[in-house]
Design a protein around this motif. Structure first.
Motif, PDB file in Angstrom:
ATOM      1  N   ALA B  62       0.821  -1.208   0.000  1.00 38.12           N
ATOM      2  CA  ALA B  62       0.000   0.000   0.000  1.00 38.12           C
ATOM      3  C   ALA B  62       0.857   1.260   0.000  1.00 38.12           C
ATOM      4  CB  ALA B  62      -0.948  -0.012   1.196  1.00 38.12           C
ATOM      5  N   ARG B  63       1.999   1.201   0.664  1.00 36.43           N
ATOM      6  CA  ARG B  63       2.855   2.386   0.739  1.00 36.43           C
ATOM      7  C   ARG B  63       3.487   2.755  -0.595  1.00 36.43           C
ATOM      8  NH1 ARG B  63       4.864   4.223   5.645  1.00 36.43           N
ATOM      9  NH2 ARG B  63       6.923   4.565   4.771  1.00 36.43           N
ATOM     10  N   GLU B  64       3.318   1.882  -1.570  1.00 31.29           N
ATOM     11  CA  GLU B  64       3.904   2.156  -2.890  1.00 31.29           C
ATOM     12  C   GLU B  64       2.896   2.782  -3.857  1.00 31.29           C
ATOM     13  OE1 GLU B  64       7.220  -1.393  -3.158  1.00 31.29           O
ATOM     14  OE2 GLU B  64       5.115  -1.980  -3.369  1.00 31.29           O
ATOM     15  N   ILE B  84      14.222  13.890 -13.987  1.00 33.95           N
ATOM     16  CA  ILE B  84      14.821  14.988 -13.217  1.00 33.95           C
ATOM     17  C   ILE B  84      15.645  14.430 -12.049  1.00 33.95           C
ATOM     18  CG2 ILE B  84      14.325  17.037 -11.815  1.00 33.95           C
ATOM     19  CD1 ILE B  84      11.712  17.282 -13.586  1.00 33.95           C
ATOM     20  N   ALA B  85      15.087  13.408 -11.409  1.00 32.93           N
ATOM     21  CA  ALA B  85      15.794  12.848 -10.238  1.00 32.93           C
ATOM     22  C   ALA B  85      17.126  12.202 -10.635  1.00 32.93           C
ATOM     23  CB  ALA B  85      14.900  11.846  -9.516  1.00 32.93           C
ATOM     24  N   ASN B 170      20.001  -2.616 -14.525  1.00 29.79           N
ATOM     25  CA  ASN B 170      19.902  -1.611 -13.474  1.00 29.79           C
ATOM     26  C   ASN B 170      19.256  -0.309 -13.946  1.00 29.79           C
ATOM     27  OD1 ASN B 170      20.186  -1.173 -10.843  1.00 29.79           O
ATOM     28  ND2 ASN B 170      22.402  -0.796 -10.857  1.00 29.79           N
ATOM     29  N   ILE B 171      18.203  -0.459 -14.742  1.00 25.05           N
ATOM     30  CA  ILE B 171      17.493   0.708 -15.282  1.00 25.05           C
ATOM     31  C   ILE B 171      16.050   0.652 -14.778  1.00 25.05           C
ATOM     32  CG2 ILE B 171      16.660   1.803 -17.407  1.00 25.05           C
ATOM     33  CD1 ILE B 171      19.054   0.361 -18.803  1.00 25.05           C
ATOM     34  N   TYR B 172      15.504   1.800 -14.425  1.00 22.46           N
ATOM     35  CA  TYR B 172      14.113   1.826 -13.972  1.00 22.46           C
ATOM     36  C   TYR B 172      13.166   1.489 -15.126  1.00 22.46           C
ATOM     37  CZ  TYR B 172      15.431   4.060  -9.563  1.00 22.46           C
ATOM     38  OH  TYR B 172      15.958   4.341  -8.331  1.00 22.46           O
ATOM     39  N   PHE B 173      12.107   0.749 -14.785  1.00 23.45           N
ATOM     40  CA  PHE B 173      11.119   0.348 -15.784  1.00 23.45           C
ATOM     41  C   PHE B 173       9.749   0.891 -15.405  1.00 23.45           C
ATOM     42  CE2 PHE B 173       8.350  -3.421 -17.314  1.00 23.45           C
ATOM     43  CZ  PHE B 173       7.990  -2.739 -18.466  1.00 23.45           C
ATOM     44  N   HIS B 174       9.248   1.786 -16.238  1.00 21.20           N
ATOM     45  CA  HIS B 174       7.887   2.303 -16.061  1.00 21.20           C
ATOM     46  C   HIS B 174       6.986   1.712 -17.136  1.00 21.20           C
ATOM     47  CE1 HIS B 174       4.763   5.332 -17.449  1.00 21.20           C
ATOM     48  NE2 HIS B 174       4.369   5.062 -16.221  1.00 21.20           N
ATOM     49  N   GLY B 217      11.906   2.689  -2.464  1.00 19.58           N
ATOM     50  CA  GLY B 217      13.333   2.959  -2.647  1.00 19.58           C
ATOM     51  C   GLY B 217      13.664   3.709  -3.923  1.00 19.58           C
ATOM     52  N   ILE B 218      12.651   3.917  -4.759  1.00 17.55           N
ATOM     53  CA  ILE B 218      12.924   4.599  -6.030  1.00 17.55           C
ATOM     54  C   ILE B 218      12.966   6.104  -5.832  1.00 17.55           C
ATOM     55  CG2 ILE B 218      11.830   5.152  -8.241  1.00 17.55           C
ATOM     56  CD1 ILE B 218      11.764   2.379  -8.833  1.00 17.55           C
ATOM     57  N   LYS B 219      13.927   6.701  -6.484  1.00 19.76           N
ATOM     58  CA  LYS B 219      14.128   8.147  -6.364  1.00 19.76           C
ATOM     59  C   LYS B 219      13.313   8.852  -7.433  1.00 19.76           C
ATOM     60  CE  LYS B 219      17.981  11.109  -6.097  1.00 19.76           C
ATOM     61  NZ  LYS B 219      19.320  11.402  -6.588  1.00 19.76           N
ATOM     62  N   ILE B 220      12.383   9.701  -7.012  1.00 24.55           N
ATOM     63  CA  ILE B 220      11.574  10.419  -8.001  1.00 24.55           C
ATOM     64  C   ILE B 220      11.260  11.812  -7.466  1.00 24.55           C
ATOM     65  CG2 ILE B 220       9.393   9.418  -7.118  1.00 24.55           C
ATOM     66  CD1 ILE B 220       8.411   9.421 -10.076  1.00 24.55           C
ATOM     67  N   ASP B 221      11.294  12.801  -8.347  1.00 25.84           N
ATOM     68  CA  ASP B 221      10.956  14.174  -7.961  1.00 25.84           C
ATOM     69  C   ASP B 221       9.461  14.385  -8.151  1.00 25.84           C
ATOM     70  OD1 ASP B 221      13.628  14.610  -7.582  1.00 25.84           O
ATOM     71  OD2 ASP B 221      13.624  16.550  -8.616  1.00 25.84           O
ATOM     72  N   PRO B 222       8.842  15.213  -7.296  1.00 26.23           N
ATOM     73  CA  PRO B 222       7.435  15.564  -7.562  1.00 26.23           C
ATOM     74  C   PRO B 222       7.337  16.490  -8.762  1.00 26.23           C
ATOM     75  CG  PRO B 222       8.222  16.668  -5.572  1.00 26.23           C
ATOM     76  CD  PRO B 222       9.366  15.875  -6.104  1.00 26.23           C
TER      77      PRO B 222
END
Lengths: 386, 391
Positions: B62-64, B84-85, B170-174, B217-222
């Motif tokens: 849920a926290r995700e 951006i992050a 090691n790449i983020y996947f959206h 744990g993922i780094k993301i800017d608002p």
């Protein structure tokens, strides 16, 4: 059980008419307005209705109203949108120390992006100084953003005086956060010389999750969200049709008795002030004394020797709901930046509650509320003295 | 005239169970969740309950789950927020040429700001090639964004394999899961999905509410700044009724997922078969099997899509020529062009998307009306006459 809701600056109960019309759009006219078929056309009609109601109310063109997901997004789009579009014109922007976080935090973010920000001070009634504004404006100032009504104390800023000064600078745009003003006092952004004006649905008995932004047709802004090109390309995403219609309906209901509503709220506010001052010692009403300079629905009161949060929870036991500051910041332990900006001593800031009214409140509720308030304040003060 | 709705991919009616759950949050529990008294606390609890239900549907915590104003905002946030992050780590993004405009236009925006974007081509079914993907990855690549299922042709990408490649490198996947959610199994853990965009109004929930799953744990800017809502990641008073409705819709979707997929697949296959049996010169767009259970996309040769749509509308059938967002424009769909259709054929395409309220009789009615309309329209086409005459 009596419940007295006096936190209408945080959010309001939607009008029955609003919910009723929304239900229709959830159940029956549920189409996507971008679709070409009848269902899409019906949905599109709903959007047109909402836009027309708001445009008429603000006395602006329908083409100058675009829908957002709320006041916060509206403020974000207005500020970042106009700056991104006019990147080359300058790097200096001006706002006040007492803005809502959805303005202040955008300005903080922009500081990190290389903008130089002037935060205007306010006097002890919460008003900015026109002189300070004049001396802060520069040739490279591209934006002035000032809220019309402060959400914690209700102070109305001299918007027309500000705009007449800002207009002397060709490169400078004027944004006004009108979230607390809209539906409460006269808001005619075009007449007032405002370029961008933010409003929100759930503060005026409309639904949550919807807001609107007035963008003067002479100015252009860049989107911050990209996609299907809805809302003139400025705010992509399937339109929230039921909420747009709901917002339009809230406006339709409000404007029918606009002046009477204003009077009703003022009566409630004045009565509350008088009864508090008559019944409780060592209190202070924050904001301007002149009722023409303060919104009719917001009342900030500080009690010496009281913790506002304790008082809030005491009142809650009697099913009376008020707040300490703005809802958005009430989770944080930090002291109100607004009251601090107005120069209140820390002890008084700690003892402050915000009472905010709506048309659903009655004078009987005020009697009951002040009675309860008096009892709790006396009790809490005795505890402290012991 | 009763309308037959074949545009569930554009939007869905709100389930009455969802509405019933939402109503109290308009009427009674209308408090601002940021308030500290009980009014606010009730709505806060309702929000957390909804978050839990949505997490369950995609096997997340849920926290995700972070609420947004809709699918478009989620896509924008995921892509720009990561870009951006991670801008100090790299500036390369890989996507596909058939994404929704919310993704494509976010990528285009980033290209103007110093990022490099690779748009992977797709084959005739709309599938990307995993080999292409691997070969495009370099040490500056920070994000892979590939949609789960396409909104126009319904093709489902090999998401698990893409997730594996992303993880190995090691790449983020959206992935844009707006069309997939509730229509196919999404398991963010099993599929190595780092960010997933979803929207309520495609699964019988309300419009104006969406979510972004952001793996812990993922780094993301608002991208929207203000109050401290959504754990300081997405400012703005929470749309409580919308969130509650989204939660209920997710719960219903979770409970009925297998049945929903089976029912829709049966109806879809009946619809496709019926069209092929009754009309000639037709092409099925998208993958024959790896497609959304509710999606049918057909090109009718010698037909102008808009005329077809209007004719269908006149007999009460709501269909679409492409995605709803682009159907107002005259440009042919970028998706249909990407799978290799000519402009002409692309123009004659019809998307029929079905949902849980679609009845067998609706399909029968469509199959009764569509051939007549196609015949009438083709009779007005000189090109069709020529082809028929040559036979």
């Amino acid at each position: 059980m009596i419940e007295i809701y006096l936190d209408n600056s945080a959010t309001t109960k939607p009008f029955d008419e609003v919910i009723e019309i929304m239900l229709n759009y959830y159940k029956y006219d549920y189409g996507n307005p971008s679709s070409l078929h009848k269902m899409g056309i019906n949905a599109e009609k709903g959007i047109k209705y909402g836009r027309r109601e708001i445009a008429n109310f603000l006395k602006v063109d329908e083409s100058e109203v675009l829908f957002t997901s709320g006041g916060t997004e509206g403020n974000n789009i207005a500020i970042m949108g106009v700056l991104n579009r006019n990147r080359k014109k300058g790097k200096h922007i001006i706002t006040t120390k007492i803005e809502h976080p959805s303005v202040l935090n955008v300005f903080k973010y922009l500081e990190g992006c290389g903008y130089e920000v002037t935060y205007l001070k306010v006097d002890n009634s919460g008003k900015i100084s026109i002189e300070e504004l004049k001396s802060s404006l520069r040739q490279d100032t591209v934006l002035v953003s000032v809220m019309m009504v402060n959400n914690e104390v209700g102070t109305i800023q001299p918007i027309q005086d500000i705009s007449s000064i800002v207009k002397k600078y060709n490169n400078c745009f004027f944004h006004v956060d009108g979230v607390q003003a809209f539906g409460k006092i006269n808001c005619y952004p075009k007449q007032f010389g405002i370029d961008l004006f933010t409003i929100s649905g759930h503060k005026i008995h409309g639904p949550k999750g919807i807001g609107a932004l007035f963008v003067n047709k002479d100015i252009f802004i860049d989107p911050i969200v990209f996609g299907g090109g809805q809302e003139g390309g400025i705010r992509s995403g399937t339109e929230n049709v039921p909420a747009i219609v709901g917002l339009g309906k809230a406006v339709e209901v409000l404007k029918k008795n606009f002046y009477d509503n204003f009077k009703t709220l003022n009566i409630l506010r004045n009565k509350t002030i008088k009864k508090i001052l008559d019944n409780i010692d060592n209190v202070q009403i924050n904001g301007p004394d002149n009722i023409n300079e303060v919104a009719p629905h917001i009342l900030s009161v500080s009690f010496d020797n009281i913790k506002g949060e304790v008082l809030l929870h005491s009142l809650e036991q009697d099913n009376i709901y008020v707040s300490t500051g703005s809802a958005c910041s009430s989770k944080r332990n930090g002291q109100s930046h607004v009251l601090k900006g107005m120069g209140l001593p820390i002890s008084m800031i700690d003892g402050t509650i915000r009472i905010s009214f709506s048309l659903f409140n009655t004078e009987e509720e005020i009697d009951y509320f002040v009675l309860s308030l008096k009892r709790h304040v006396n009790f809490l003060r005795k505890l402290i003295r012991r | 005239m009763e309308r037959k709705y074949f545009d569930y991919s554009a939007t869905t009616p709100v389930d009455s169970e969802v509405l019933n759950e939402m109503l109290p949050y308009f009427n009674n529990d209308f408090g601002n969740p940021s308030s500290v008294y009980s009014y606010g606390r009730d709505s806060k609890k309702a929000i957390e309950n909804a978050r839990y239900k949505i997490a369950k549907l995609i096997n997340a915590d849920a926290r995700e789950i972070f609420f947004t104003g809709g699918g478009t905002e989620s896509d924008n946030w995921a892509i720009k927020g990561i870009a951006i992050a991670l801008k100090n780590k790299g500036n390369h993004i890989i996507t596909s040429s058939i994404e929704h405009h919310a993704v494509l236009h976010s990528c285009k925006y980033l290209e103007k700001h110093g990022f490099r974007v690779t748009y992977l081509p797709v084959d005739k079914y709309g599938l990307i090639s995993l080999e292409d993907l691997k070969s495009e990855i370099n040490d500056r690549t920070i994000l892979i964004t590939i949609m789960f299922a396409n909104n126009e042709i319904g093709t489902i990408q090999p998401i698990k394999e893409i997730g594996k490649i992303a993880k190995e490198n090691n790449i983020y996947f959206h992935t844009d899961g707006v069309q997939a959610i509730g229509n196919t199994v999404i398991d963010v853990k099993d599929m190595n999905i780092d960010l997933l965009s979803i929207s309520a109004h495609k699964i019988y929930g309300p419009k104006g509410i969406g979510a972004l799953y952001i793996k812990k744990g993922i780094k993301i800017d608002p991208i929207i700044h203000g109050g401290a809502q959504e754990r300081k990641k997405r400012a703005g008073t929470e749309n409580v009724p919308g969130i509650v409705g989204f939660g209920k819709a997710a719960e219903i979707a979770y409970n009925n997922l297998d049945k929903n997929i089976q029912d829709l697949t049966n109806l879809r296959d009946k619809l496709i078969k019926g069209i092929f049996d009754n009309i000639d010169y037709v092409i099925l767009n998208g993958h024959p099997h790896n497609r959304l259970p509710g999606n049918v996309n057909i090109s009718f040769q010698f037909i102008e899509g808009e005329a077809l749509l209007l004719s269908l509308d006149m007999v009460g059938i709501c269909g679409s020529s492409g995605s709803a967002c682009t159907s107002g424009t005259l440009d042919p769909s970028h998706v249909l062009l990407a799978i290799g259709l000519s402009h002409e054929i692309a123009h004659g395409s019809l998307r029929l998307s079905i949902g849980k309220y679609t009845k067998e009789e609706d399909i029968d009615y469509l199959l009764q009306e569509l051939p007549k309309i196609i015949k009438r329209l083709r009779n007005m086409s000189p090109l069709y006459e020529k082809v028929k005459g040559g036979e």
